[in-house]
Design a protein around this motif. Structure first.
Motif, short mmCIF file in Angstrom:
data_model
loop_
_atom_site.label_atom_id
_atom_site.label_comp_id
_atom_site.label_asym_id
_atom_site.label_seq_id
_atom_site.Cartn_x
_atom_site.Cartn_y
_atom_site.Cartn_z
N GLU A 344 2.38 -9.56 45.32
CA GLU A 344 1.51 -9.67 44.14
C GLU A 344 1.32 -8.31 43.48
OE1 GLU A 344 -2.24 -11.62 44.60
OE2 GLU A 344 -1.38 -13.33 45.68
N ASP A 345 1.12 -7.29 44.30
CA ASP A 345 0.95 -5.93 43.76
C ASP A 345 2.23 -5.45 43.09
OD1 ASP A 345 -0.66 -3.36 43.63
OD2 ASP A 345 1.10 -2.68 44.73
N ILE A 346 3.37 -5.73 43.72
CA ILE A 346 4.66 -5.33 43.16
C ILE A 346 4.92 -6.06 41.85
CG2 ILE A 346 7.15 -5.42 43.58
CD1 ILE A 346 6.43 -5.03 46.60
N ALA A 347 4.60 -7.35 41.81
CA ALA A 347 4.78 -8.13 40.59
C ALA A 347 3.91 -7.59 39.46
CB ALA A 347 4.45 -9.60 40.87
N LYS A 348 2.70 -7.18 39.80
CA LYS A 348 1.81 -6.60 38.79
C LYS A 348 2.41 -5.32 38.23
CE LYS A 348 -2.99 -5.03 38.26
NZ LYS A 348 -4.28 -4.84 38.96
N GLN A 349 2.94 -4.46 39.10
CA GLN A 349 3.61 -3.25 38.64
C GLN A 349 4.78 -3.58 37.72
OE1 GLN A 349 4.68 -0.29 41.57
NE2 GLN A 349 3.00 -0.87 42.91
N PHE A 350 5.53 -4.61 38.08
CA PHE A 350 6.69 -5.04 37.28
C PHE A 350 6.26 -5.44 35.88
CE2 PHE A 350 9.57 -8.64 36.11
CZ PHE A 350 10.73 -7.90 35.94
N LEU A 351 5.19 -6.22 35.76
CA LEU A 351 4.70 -6.64 34.44
C LEU A 351 4.17 -5.45 33.65
CD1 LEU A 351 2.87 -10.01 35.18
CD2 LEU A 351 5.10 -9.68 34.10
N ILE A 352 3.50 -4.54 34.31
CA ILE A 352 2.99 -3.35 33.61
C ILE A 352 4.15 -2.53 33.05
CG2 ILE A 352 1.83 -1.13 33.99
CD1 ILE A 352 -0.04 -2.63 35.95
N GLU A 353 5.24 -2.43 33.82
CA GLU A 353 6.41 -1.69 33.34
C GLU A 353 7.07 -2.41 32.17
OE1 GLU A 353 9.14 1.40 33.12
OE2 GLU A 353 7.19 1.24 34.12
N LEU A 354 7.20 -3.73 32.24
CA LEU A 354 7.74 -4.49 31.10
C LEU A 354 6.85 -4.32 29.88
CD1 LEU A 354 8.87 -7.89 32.70
CD2 LEU A 354 10.29 -5.92 32.11
N ASN A 355 5.56 -4.29 30.10
CA ASN A 355 4.61 -4.10 29.00
C ASN A 355 4.79 -2.73 28.36
OD1 ASN A 355 2.21 -5.23 27.60
ND2 ASN A 355 1.17 -3.47 28.49
N ARG A 356 5.00 -1.73 29.23
CA ARG A 356 5.15 -0.35 28.73
C ARG A 356 6.38 -0.19 27.83
NH1 ARG A 356 7.82 4.26 29.84
NH2 ARG A 356 9.05 3.27 31.49
N ILE A 357 7.47 -0.86 28.21
CA ILE A 357 8.72 -0.70 27.44
C ILE A 357 8.90 -1.79 26.40
CG2 ILE A 357 9.84 0.56 29.31
CD1 ILE A 357 11.32 -1.97 30.08
N GLY A 358 7.85 -2.62 26.18
CA GLY A 358 7.90 -3.60 25.10
C GLY A 358 8.80 -4.79 25.36
N GLN A 359 8.90 -5.22 26.62
CA GLN A 359 9.78 -6.33 26.96
C GLN A 359 9.04 -7.65 27.20
OE1 GLN A 359 13.33 -6.27 27.16
NE2 GLN A 359 12.89 -4.42 25.99
N LEU A 360 7.81 -7.74 26.72
CA LEU A 360 7.04 -8.97 26.79
C LEU A 360 6.74 -9.47 25.38
CD1 LEU A 360 4.51 -8.06 29.65
CD2 LEU A 360 6.51 -9.57 29.82
N PRO A 361 6.40 -10.75 25.22
CA PRO A 361 6.13 -11.29 23.88
C PRO A 361 4.95 -10.63 23.16
CG PRO A 361 6.52 -13.07 25.43
CD PRO A 361 6.41 -11.82 26.24
N PHE A 362 4.03 -10.02 23.91
CA PHE A 362 2.93 -9.28 23.31
C PHE A 362 2.52 -8.16 24.25
CE2 PHE A 362 0.87 -12.49 25.92
CZ PHE A 362 -0.17 -11.81 26.52
N LYS A 363 1.81 -7.18 23.72
CA LYS A 363 1.32 -6.06 24.51
C LYS A 363 -0.04 -6.43 25.11
CE LYS A 363 3.91 -2.17 24.07
NZ LYS A 363 4.20 -1.19 25.14
N PHE A 364 -0.11 -6.48 26.42
CA PHE A 364 -1.41 -6.78 27.01
C PHE A 364 -2.19 -5.49 27.25
CE2 PHE A 364 1.42 -6.86 30.84
CZ PHE A 364 0.81 -5.88 31.61
N THR A 365 -3.50 -5.62 27.27
CA THR A 365 -4.38 -4.47 27.48
C THR A 365 -5.20 -4.60 28.77
OG1 THR A 365 -6.07 -5.57 26.11
CG2 THR A 365 -4.60 -4.01 25.01
#
Length: 454
Positions: A344-365
């Motif tokens: 779960e922690d690793i998955a959270k890091q993965f999403l944060i990294e995708l968010n940082r490089i703009g690879q998600l449909p929106f930028k989460f805060t």
């Protein structure tokens, strides 16, 4: 094969070099838990620079002053001086320095145990060094002592540093820089027991990871077998109290009253201990994302401590006596379940990294877990201004397409009761392996597995 190189400290090195380029006295604190790589960072920075570096020891302050005297003699190529105080030593350094000079005092927290030395350093910082071109770097592992000395308003040294670098463990993705040819599943297992602490990673080759875990944790002569107890004894005056609290969390006690009951401590006092463990990065307090709740729960943030208290602590005496069979049986039976928690922690890091490089449909805060009345969603990522929400389930297992669809449909059901009716909602799944993930993506689900982590 391990890649022996300096990993993921570029930002900290940049900060140190920018401070070095300035003129005049500069005071820098480098903090972080033991084994995190503070000394390695600073010594990397010191390459090709004029510096006096001393590593203090857990001895009387006079012993450490003698070490500083020897370092001064060596640097200035003079007979070893016999300065009786740190003030005299720094007065000499300031008078003899020709241009920018760095003084690095490693494990400075060993001096902070002496109130008279702490007060003396106030005089050094305020009166001896201000007119010099010295860059003083103080490294400290004892977070409690450092906070008392530099961040408590009543302390003599309060507010006197120009910068504080608080080193964090390496993130999951950095394991692929540390080790070459590391399989993603092995990386998850390694991260789940080391929490990305550099010193711990040095003990692994990345080959046959479960065998290496057995050797490093269930052998009474192994470094990681004793490390958790020694860290608690080094950091705290009441190590047994903190030990019991962490044992409670490992046994599934997550609320203050539950932890207090297990530990035989008043709830009001338990909260204070928990805050200290939170400050140290061992535990974290969680509130459900997107929902107002006053009472949070406590979970492990440091995965080394999480693993140790789950699999080693209950069998410590047996392992120490040379009878690890019960511990090894428990490890083989339940390690995969524990990996679900770590993933779960690793998955959270993965999403944060995708968010940082703009690879998600929106930028989460904002991102975290959500739970309410028996329902739980592993990760919820929100952009409150745009009113967009991403709901994600995390599964440490190989999923057929049918299983993945069932999880996503149930996730949609849970999302409907999470209170985001008027928001734009997206649904995702992160698992060890997902069959048919491309077909699911075509239906606008966000699906990832370990292959995508590379």
């Amino acid at each position: 094969m391990k890649i022996r190189k300096f990993v993921d400290r570029e930002r900290e090195l940049k900060t140190l070099n920018e401070l070095y380029e300035k003129t005049g006295f500069t005071l820098v604190l480098v903090t972080g838990r033991r084994r995190i790589g503070k000394s390695r960072l600073v010594r990397e920075f010191l390459k090709d620079k004029e510096a006096i570096a001393v590593q203090f020891e857990k001895r009387v302050w006079e012993y450490n002053l003698a070490k500083l005297n020897r370092a001064i003699g060596e640097h200035f190529n003079i007979p070893v001086p016999n300065f009786a105080t740190f003030t005299d030593a720094f007065r000499f350094i300031a008078s003899q320095a020709d241009g920018r000079l760095i003084v690095f005092l490693d494990e400075f927290s060993y001096l902070l145990r002496y109130s008279e030395v702490e007060a003396e350093f106030q005089s050094i910082v305020d009166e001896v060094l201000p007119e010099s071109d010295v860059m003083l770097i103080l490294s400290a592992s004892s977070v409690g002592l450092l906070k008392r000395s530099f961040f408590d308003y009543s302390s003599p040294l309060y507010g006197r540093s120009d910068a504080t670098l608080n080193l964090q463990p390496l993130r999951f993705r950095h394991l692929f820089e540390w080790f070459s040819d590391l399989a993603p599943e092995d990386a998850v297992e390694l991260y789940a027991v080391t929490s990305g602490v550099p010193r711990y990673l040095e003990l692994f080759s990345g080959r046959n990871v479960e065998e290496e875990i057995t050797r490093n944790f269930f052998d009474p002569n192994a470094f990681l077998f004793r490390e958790a107890k020694e860290l608690l004894e080094e950091e705290f005056r009441e190590p047994e109290t903190y030990y019991t609290i962490l044992e409670a969390v490992a046994r599934g006690k997550t609320r203050v009253n539950e932890i207090a009951g297990y530990s035989f401590i008043e709830p009001k006092n338990t909260a204070r201990y928990l805050r200290i463990l939170e400050d140290l990065g061992i535990l974290k307090r969680e509130l459900p994302v997107g929902r107002k709740a006053k009472r949070g729960i406590y979970r492990f943030k440091d995965l080394y401590f999480a693993f140790w208290f789950r699999f080693v602590a209950p069998y410590f005496e047996e392992i120490e006596s040379g009878f690890p069979d019960g511990a090894l049986e428990d490890f083989k039976r339940d390690f995969n379940r524990y990996l679900g928690f770590a993933f779960e922690d690793i998955a959270k890091q993965f999403l944060i990294e995708l968010n940082r490089i703009g690879q998600l449909p929106f930028k989460f805060t904002k991102i975290g877990r959500w739970w309410h009345r028996g329902e739980e969603i592993d990760l919820v990522a929100l952009n409150e201004r745009e009113r967009k929400a991403l709901f994600v389930e995390v599964k440490w297992k190989d999923l057929s397409e049918r299983e993945a669809r069932g999880i996503l449909k149930d996730l949609e059901r849970k999302a409907k009761v999470a209170g985001f009716e008027s928001w734009e909602e997206l649904y995702g799944l992160i698992a060890r392996d997902v069959e048919g993930k491309e077909e699911l993506r075509e239906e606008d689900y966000l699906v990832w597995d370990l292959e995508d982590f590379l």
